[in-house]
Write a protein that holds these residues in place. Structure first.
Motif, mmCIF file in Angstrom:
data_model
loop_
_atom_site.group_PDB
_atom_site.id
_atom_site.type_symbol
_atom_site.label_atom_id
_atom_site.label_comp_id
_atom_site.label_asym_id
_atom_site.label_seq_id
_atom_site.Cartn_x
_atom_site.Cartn_y
_atom_site.Cartn_z
ATOM 1 N N PRO A 1 2.388 -1.009 -3.697
ATOM 2 C CA PRO A 1 3.646 -1.075 -4.445
ATOM 3 C C PRO A 1 4.839 -0.678 -3.572
ATOM 4 O O PRO A 1 4.780 0.282 -2.800
ATOM 5 C CB PRO A 1 3.426 -0.065 -5.578
ATOM 6 N N GLY A 2 5.892 -1.449 -3.680
ATOM 7 C CA GLY A 2 7.089 -1.176 -2.887
ATOM 8 C C GLY A 2 7.112 -1.891 -1.560
ATOM 9 O O GLY A 2 8.115 -1.827 -0.837
ATOM 10 N N SER A 3 6.015 -2.579 -1.204
ATOM 11 C CA SER A 3 5.999 -3.294 0.075
ATOM 12 C C SER A 3 6.968 -4.467 0.020
ATOM 13 O O SER A 3 7.239 -5.031 -1.038
ATOM 14 C CB SER A 3 4.588 -3.801 0.393
ATOM 15 N N GLU A 4 7.514 -4.804 1.168
ATOM 16 C CA GLU A 4 8.485 -5.888 1.234
ATOM 17 C C GLU A 4 8.280 -6.689 2.507
ATOM 18 O O GLU A 4 7.584 -6.265 3.427
ATOM 19 C CB GLU A 4 9.901 -5.336 1.193
ATOM 20 N N PRO B 1 0.615 -6.706 -3.850
ATOM 21 C CA PRO B 1 0.271 -5.928 -5.051
ATOM 22 C C PRO B 1 -0.563 -4.679 -4.775
ATOM 23 O O PRO B 1 -0.567 -3.745 -5.582
ATOM 24 C CB PRO B 1 -0.513 -6.938 -5.902
ATOM 25 N N HIS B 2 -1.246 -4.656 -3.650
ATOM 26 C CA HIS B 2 -2.065 -3.486 -3.313
ATOM 27 C C HIS B 2 -1.215 -2.313 -2.817
ATOM 28 O O HIS B 2 -1.689 -1.176 -2.786
ATOM 29 C CB HIS B 2 -3.089 -3.852 -2.228
#
Length: 360
Positions: free
Chosen positions: A297-300, A294-295
């Motif tokens: 955005p867009g991380s996967e 959540p820190h």
């Protein structure tokens, strides 16, 4: 996400009625030598001992991390005398131990992957170096030596049990790596040389998974998962979940680790004892990735193979640390991960060059 994360605060009791720093007043004016005191835990421990009024000397090769990392650790500002040297140098060890009241032996080739690649170096540091430290501590009549060991000695625990296991100090040990073997040997040798009639007491602390700012990963390692995952996410790289991230760890914040280690020097009931230093709460690698995502955005995430020697893990039985150390971890995983991400966001230069260059 598992209950191990959501319930992180519930399983951790408040600090002991008598604060740790008050108890550490017993160390005022004592001479303490910390081998390996230039690392993440060592520098935090050294600063704590200094605040308690001890005179601290650090013996460290200062080559486990790049200079920039040691600047982040703040080793130079801990109030300790820093001696750059090697625990395999018997003359240097003897000189520093002369007149010392206590020793914390934390120096080690402390990386599972690196020890697997170079067992010769692991032997030199973790076996030969430890033997010299133990012999010289006994000869110098140090009051108490605290050996830093590792939860890696448990391996995957009992092979007949499925799912996360709680590891207790007296259970059968199943080390899976060169590093774990070297730590188990160090434990046995400490009991052999400093038990019985020795004038030097010993205490053994088994660290579970240490994390917290300003931890930085090493190239070619698969340890320090909070730092690894957070730095990958910050750089826009996928968070690598080795083996799917099902491995369980007992994540212990470095501040809690330092406190427990310092208390092991002075708590009377710790003489000749071995205790886990953990929270008693299981957290999977995937749980950590879900706290970090959540820190950024867009991380996967991406699933990668589980490295050799990487245990499925477990979590600490904390009954003995509560009784003998009169200590419990205070920092929940969710809070500790948030602290790390905030620090990383405010300290972008902390990302190692070799890692940032991988996205250039």
């Amino acid at each position: 996400m598992t209950a191990g994360v959501n319930g992180a605060g519930a399983g951790q009791a408040t600090a002991a009625a008598e604060p740790a720093l008050s108890r550490l007043e017993k160390l005022r004016d004592a001479r303490v030598v910390v081998t390996g005191g230039g690392g993440l835990v060592g520098s935090r421990l050294t600063a704590l001992l200094h605040r308690a009024g001890a005179h601290v000397t650090v013996l460290d090769r200062m080559d486990a991390y790049p200079d920039s990392a040691h600047e982040l650790f703040g080793t130079a500002g801990t109030g300790a005398e820093l001696v750059i040297g090697d625990i395999t140098d018997r003359t240097a060890v003897r000189r520093l131990f002369r007149g010392a009241d206590h020793v914390v032996h934390a120096a080690a080739y402390a990386d599972v992957a690196a020890c697997t690649r170079r067992p010769d170096i692991a032997f030199q540091a973790n076996v030969r170096g430890t033997e010299i430290v133990l012999e010289e501590a006994a000869a110098s009549r140090v009051r108490r030596l605290v050996l830093v060991s590792s939860a890696s000695v448990y391996g995957d625990g009992d092979p007949g049990i499925q799912g996360p296991q709680m590891f207790s100090e007296d259970q059968t040990l199943f080390p899976l790596s060169v590093y774990a073997n070297s730590k188990l040997w160090a434990e046995h040798q400490t009991r052999l040389l400093l038990g019985g009639e020795s004038a030097t007491e010993y205490a053994i602390v088994r660290y579970f998974s240490v994390y917290g700012d300003p931890q930085v990963p090493k190239p070619g390692s698969h340890s320090w998962m909070v730092a690894w995952l957070a730095m990958h996410a910050r750089l826009g790289l996928p968070m690598r979940l080795n083996g799917g991230g099902v491995q369980v760890r007992d994540l212990v914040h470095v501040d809690d680790i330092a406190e427990a280690t310092a208390l092991a020097l002075i708590e009377e009931q710790m003489a000749g004892q071995t205790v886990n230093v953990g929270t008693g709460i299981p957290t999977s690698v995937r749980d950590v990735a879900e706290l970090i995502a959540p820190h950024f955005p867009g991380s996967e995430c991406v699933v990668t193979p589980r490295p050799d020697g990487d245990p499925l893990g477990g979590y600490a039985c904390t009954e003995r640390s509560r009784e003998l150390l009169r200590w419990q971890a205070r920092i929940p995983v969710s809070e500790g991960v948030n602290r790390y991400v905030r620090w990383l966001t405010a300290t972008p230069y902390a990302v190692p060059r070799w890692l940032s260059e991988s996205v250039a």
